[in-house]
Design a protein around this motif. Structure first.
Motif, PDB file in Angstrom:
ATOM      1  N   SER A 116       0.796  -1.234   0.000  1.00  0.00           N
ATOM      2  CA  SER A 116       0.000   0.000   0.000  1.00  0.00           C
ATOM      3  C   SER A 116       0.829   1.284   0.000  1.00  0.00           C
ATOM      4  CB  SER A 116      -0.933  -0.013   1.219  1.00  0.00           C
ATOM      5  OG  SER A 116      -0.176  -0.280   2.385  1.00  0.00           O
ATOM      6  N   SER A 117       2.122   1.211   0.304  1.00  0.00           N
ATOM      7  CA  SER A 117       2.974   2.419   0.287  1.00  0.00           C
ATOM      8  C   SER A 117       4.445   2.014   0.414  1.00  0.00           C
ATOM      9  CB  SER A 117       2.616   3.361   1.452  1.00  0.00           C
ATOM     10  OG  SER A 117       3.000   2.788   2.683  1.00  0.00           O
ATOM     11  N   GLY A 118       5.324   2.995   0.238  1.00  0.00           N
ATOM     12  CA  GLY A 118       6.745   2.743   0.480  1.00  0.00           C
ATOM     13  C   GLY A 118       6.986   2.489   1.961  1.00  0.00           C
ATOM     14  N   PRO A 172      20.273   1.035   3.502  1.00  0.00           N
ATOM     15  CA  PRO A 172      20.825   2.174   2.772  1.00  0.00           C
ATOM     16  C   PRO A 172      19.732   2.816   1.919  1.00  0.00           C
ATOM     17  CG  PRO A 172      21.381   0.143   1.633  1.00  0.00           C
ATOM     18  CD  PRO A 172      20.556  -0.244   2.847  1.00  0.00           C
ATOM     19  N   VAL A 173      19.747   4.136   1.829  1.00  0.00           N
ATOM     20  CA  VAL A 173      18.769   4.872   1.014  1.00  0.00           C
ATOM     21  C   VAL A 173      19.500   5.466  -0.185  1.00  0.00           C
ATOM     22  CG1 VAL A 173      17.092   6.773   1.022  1.00  0.00           C
ATOM     23  CG2 VAL A 173      17.517   5.470   3.126  1.00  0.00           C
ATOM     24  N   HIS A 174      18.980   5.234  -1.368  1.00  0.00           N
ATOM     25  CA  HIS A 174      19.577   5.822  -2.582  1.00  0.00           C
ATOM     26  C   HIS A 174      18.965   7.219  -2.744  1.00  0.00           C
ATOM     27  CE1 HIS A 174      21.006   1.759  -3.377  1.00  0.00           C
ATOM     28  NE2 HIS A 174      19.772   1.313  -3.330  1.00  0.00           N
ATOM     29  N   GLU A 194      -0.922   6.247  -4.063  1.00  0.00           N
ATOM     30  CA  GLU A 194      -0.187   5.679  -2.927  1.00  0.00           C
ATOM     31  C   GLU A 194       0.169   4.254  -3.363  1.00  0.00           C
ATOM     32  OE1 GLU A 194       0.551   7.249  -0.125  1.00  0.00           O
ATOM     33  OE2 GLU A 194      -0.877   8.909  -0.088  1.00  0.00           O
ATOM     34  N   GLY A 195       1.270   3.719  -2.872  1.00  0.00           N
ATOM     35  CA  GLY A 195       1.611   2.346  -3.241  1.00  0.00           C
ATOM     36  C   GLY A 195       3.083   2.080  -3.038  1.00  0.00           C
ATOM     37  N   GLY A 196       3.444   0.816  -3.093  1.00  0.00           N
ATOM     38  CA  GLY A 196       4.845   0.444  -2.935  1.00  0.00           C
ATOM     39  C   GLY A 196       5.062  -0.989  -3.363  1.00  0.00           C
TER      40      GLY A 196
HETATM   41  C1  LIG Z   1      13.577   7.556   1.088  1.00  0.00           C
HETATM   42  C2  LIG Z   1      12.122   7.297   1.302  1.00  0.00           C
HETATM   43  N1  LIG Z   1      11.746   6.195   1.989  1.00  0.00           N
HETATM   44  C3  LIG Z   1      10.460   5.907   2.193  1.00  0.00           C
HETATM   45  C4  LIG Z   1       9.452   6.722   1.736  1.00  0.00           C
HETATM   46  C5  LIG Z   1       8.025   6.388   2.074  1.00  0.00           C
HETATM   47  O1  LIG Z   1       7.247   6.134   0.954  1.00  0.00           O
HETATM   48  P1  LIG Z   1       5.656   6.376   1.014  1.00  0.00           P
HETATM   49  O2  LIG Z   1       5.416   7.843   0.997  1.00  0.00           O
HETATM   50  O3  LIG Z   1       5.154   5.709  -0.243  1.00  0.00           O
HETATM   51  O4  LIG Z   1       5.145   5.721   2.233  1.00  0.00           O
HETATM   52  C6  LIG Z   1       9.791   7.869   0.995  1.00  0.00           C
HETATM   53  C7  LIG Z   1       8.829   8.805   0.393  1.00  0.00           C
HETATM   54  O5  LIG Z   1       7.827   9.226   0.662  1.00  0.00           O
HETATM   55  C8  LIG Z   1      11.159   8.165   0.781  1.00  0.00           C
HETATM   56  O6  LIG Z   1      11.525   9.268   0.112  1.00  0.00           O
END
Ligand SMILES: Cc1ncc(COP(=O)(O)O)c(C=O)c1O
Length: 377
Positions: free
Chosen positions: A54-56, A126-128, A188-190
Motif C-alpha cells: 500500500s505504500s513505500g 541504505p537509502v539511494h 499511494e503504493g509500494g
Molecule cells: C527515502 C524514502 N523512503 C520511504 C518513503 C516512504 O514512501 P511512502 O510515501 O510511499 O510511504 C519515501 C517517500 O515518501 C522516501 O523518500
C-alpha cells in the motif's frame, strides 16, 4: 507558482484504472493485474519476486518484519532520509542507528559503518537518496563480512544503477514507493522486491493478515498492507513509460547543470562514474560562498513564485527517535549540514528549458542581489 513537482497522469492511466474498475479488480485480493505488475516491475529491477503493497512505508515495515528483526535488534539507517525508513525499524520494536552522510552523493558514508556495528546490529537500510545509488558493491561486501541483512530503500531510485546493475537487486530485499511524486506512481503504493523465495513467501503472508489454514485461524499477527487492483492498473500504465520518464528526468537535471554550473557556492547533484543517477529531485546545497543562506534563497524564490523543499531532517535530530530509551546518540555533522543548507528545485520531468532557465535565473539573481548590496556598503 512553479511547483516542486507535478504528477503527470495520461489517458493511458485513466483508461487502465477504469478498465480495472469494470473488471471488478477493486481490492487487493482479486484479478491478474497485481501479479502482472509485480512480475513486470521485479523483472525490471533484476529480481525474481515482487510483492505489491500500500505504500513505500509499508514496504519497509513489511520487509523488516519478514526479516524477523525485532526487540533488542539494531538496524543501521542513512541519517539523511524520509522518516519512513526509521519508522519501519521502530514499528518492529527495533532501534535505528543513524549513519552520517558523505558530502558528495549525500548517501550514507560507508567508511562509518563498521564503527557503528555492535553485537545487536542485524541489518543495514541504505537509502539511494534523490536517485543517486549507494555504492552497493562495497556496501554488500561490508554487510557480508559482518553477516548483516541489507534492505535497500529504493523509494527515490527506480531505474538507478550501480555499475550497470539496478538498485533493488543487490540487497536481501528492496523497498520502492509509488507515492504521487515518485518516479512512477500509483497515487499511494509500494513494492518489495527480492530474489529470495522464502522472503517472498513471508512478505506475501504478512501482507495479507497472515491468513493460514483453516481460513480465519491465524498463527501470526500479520498486516493488511495490500495494494488494490486499481492502483496496480495505474502502476502498469506508468511502468510502460518508465524509461521515457527517466530520460526526461535526466534531461531536466542536465539542463539545470548547464545553467547553474558557473554559480559560486552552489553544490550541484553528483553522478559518480559508476552510477546512473535518476535525479528523483534536482537537489542542491548552498555553501557560504553563495553569499546568502538557504532560507534566504528559499524566500527569494518563493517571492518569484518558485516552490522549493528542504532536505530531510536527519534521523539523529528526530524528536520521535530521540525519545526512545535505547536510541544511540550518533553525531551526523554532514547530514545536519544538508538539513540546514540543502534544498531541491522544481523537478517535474516535463519542465521546459525556458522554465528551468527562469528558475536558474532566479537562483542567480538572489545571490547577485546580495553581492550588489554588499558592494554598496
Ligand atoms: C527515502 C524514502 N523512503 C520511504 C518513503 C516512504 O514512501 P511512502 O510515501 O510511499 O510511504 C519515501 C517517500 O515518501 C522516501 O523518500
Amino acid at each position: 507558482m512553479i511547483e516542486v513537482f507535478d504528477p503527470i497522469i495520461g489517458e493511458e492511466e485513466i483508461e487502465a484504472v477504469v478498465a480495472a474498475l469494470r473488471r471488478g479488480e477493486i481490492s487487493g485480493s482479486f484479478g491478474e493485474t497485481i501479479p502482472r505488475f509485480e512480475e513486470e516491475f521485479a523483472a525490471y529491477c533484476g529480481c525474481k519476486y515482487g510483492v505489491a503493497v500500500s505504500s513505500g512505508s509499508t514496504a519497509l515495515h513489511l520487509a523488516v518484519a519478514a526479516a524477523e528483526i525485532g526487540a533488542g535488534d539494531e538496524v543501521l539507517v542513512s541519517s539523511s532520509t524520509n522518516i519512513a525508513t526509521a519508522l519501519a525499524v521502530i514499528h518492529n520494536q527495533a532501534i535505528p542507528v543513524p549513519v552520517d552522510s558523505e558530502s558528495l552523493t549525500w548517501n550514507l558514508d560507508l567508511d562509518l559503518i563498521e564503527n557503528l556495528i555492535t553485537e545487536k546490529t542485524k541489518a543495514i537500510i541504505p537509502v539511494h537518496l534523490y536517485g543517486h545509488p549507494v555504492d552497493m558493491d562495497r556496501l554488500m561486501e561490508i554487510a557480508q563480512r559482518h553477516n548483516l541483512l541489507v534492505i535497500e530503500d529504493c523509494a527515490e531510485s527506480h531505474g538507478a544503477t550501480c555499475r550497470n546493475r539496478m538498485t533493488g537487486s543487490f540487497g536481501d530485499m528492496a523497498c520502492f514507493s509509488f507515492y504521487a511524486n515518485k518516479v512512477i506512481t500509483t497515487g499511494e503504493g509500494g513494492m518489495v522486491t527480492t530474489n529470495n523465495a522464502e522472503f517472498a513467501e513471508r512478505l506475501r503472508l504478512l501482507r495479507n493478515l497472515a491468513f493460514s489454514k483453516p481460513r480465519f485461524r491465524h498463527e501470526e499477527a500479520g498486516f493488511n498492507f495490500r495494494m488494490t487492483g486499481i492502483q496496480a492498473a495505474m502502476g502498469r500504465a506508468q511502468f510502460a513509460k518508465i524509461e521515457h520518464i527517466l530520460s526526461e528526468k535526466r534531461r531536466v537535471a542536465q539542463t539545470y547543470n548547464n545553467f547553474l554550473g558557473d554559480v559560486d557556492g552552489l553544490q550541484l547533484p553528483h553522478e559518480a562514474e559508476w552510477a546512473r543517477n535518476v535525479y528523483w529531485m534536482y537537489a542542491v546545497v548552498v555553501q557560504p560562498e553563495f553569499g546568502i543562506t538557504r532560507d534566504e534563497l528559499t524566500t527569494s524564490l518563493r517571492a518569484a513564485d518558485i516552490d522549493t523543499r528542504t532536505f530531510f531532517c536527519p534521523m539523529n535530530q528526530q524528536p520521535c527517535l530521540l525519545s526512545l530509551p535505547d536510541f544511540r546518540t550518533v553525531p551526523c555533522p554532514v547530514a545536519d549540514g544538508l538539513w540546514d543548507n540543502g534544498l531541491y528545485l522544481p523537478s517535474t520531468y516535463s519542465l521546459s528549458e525556458d522554465v528551468i532557465k527562469q528558475v536558474a535565473g532566479a537562483v542567480k539573481a538572489a545571490a547577485q542581489s546580495q553581492k550588489k548590496a554588499m558592494s554598496l556598503l
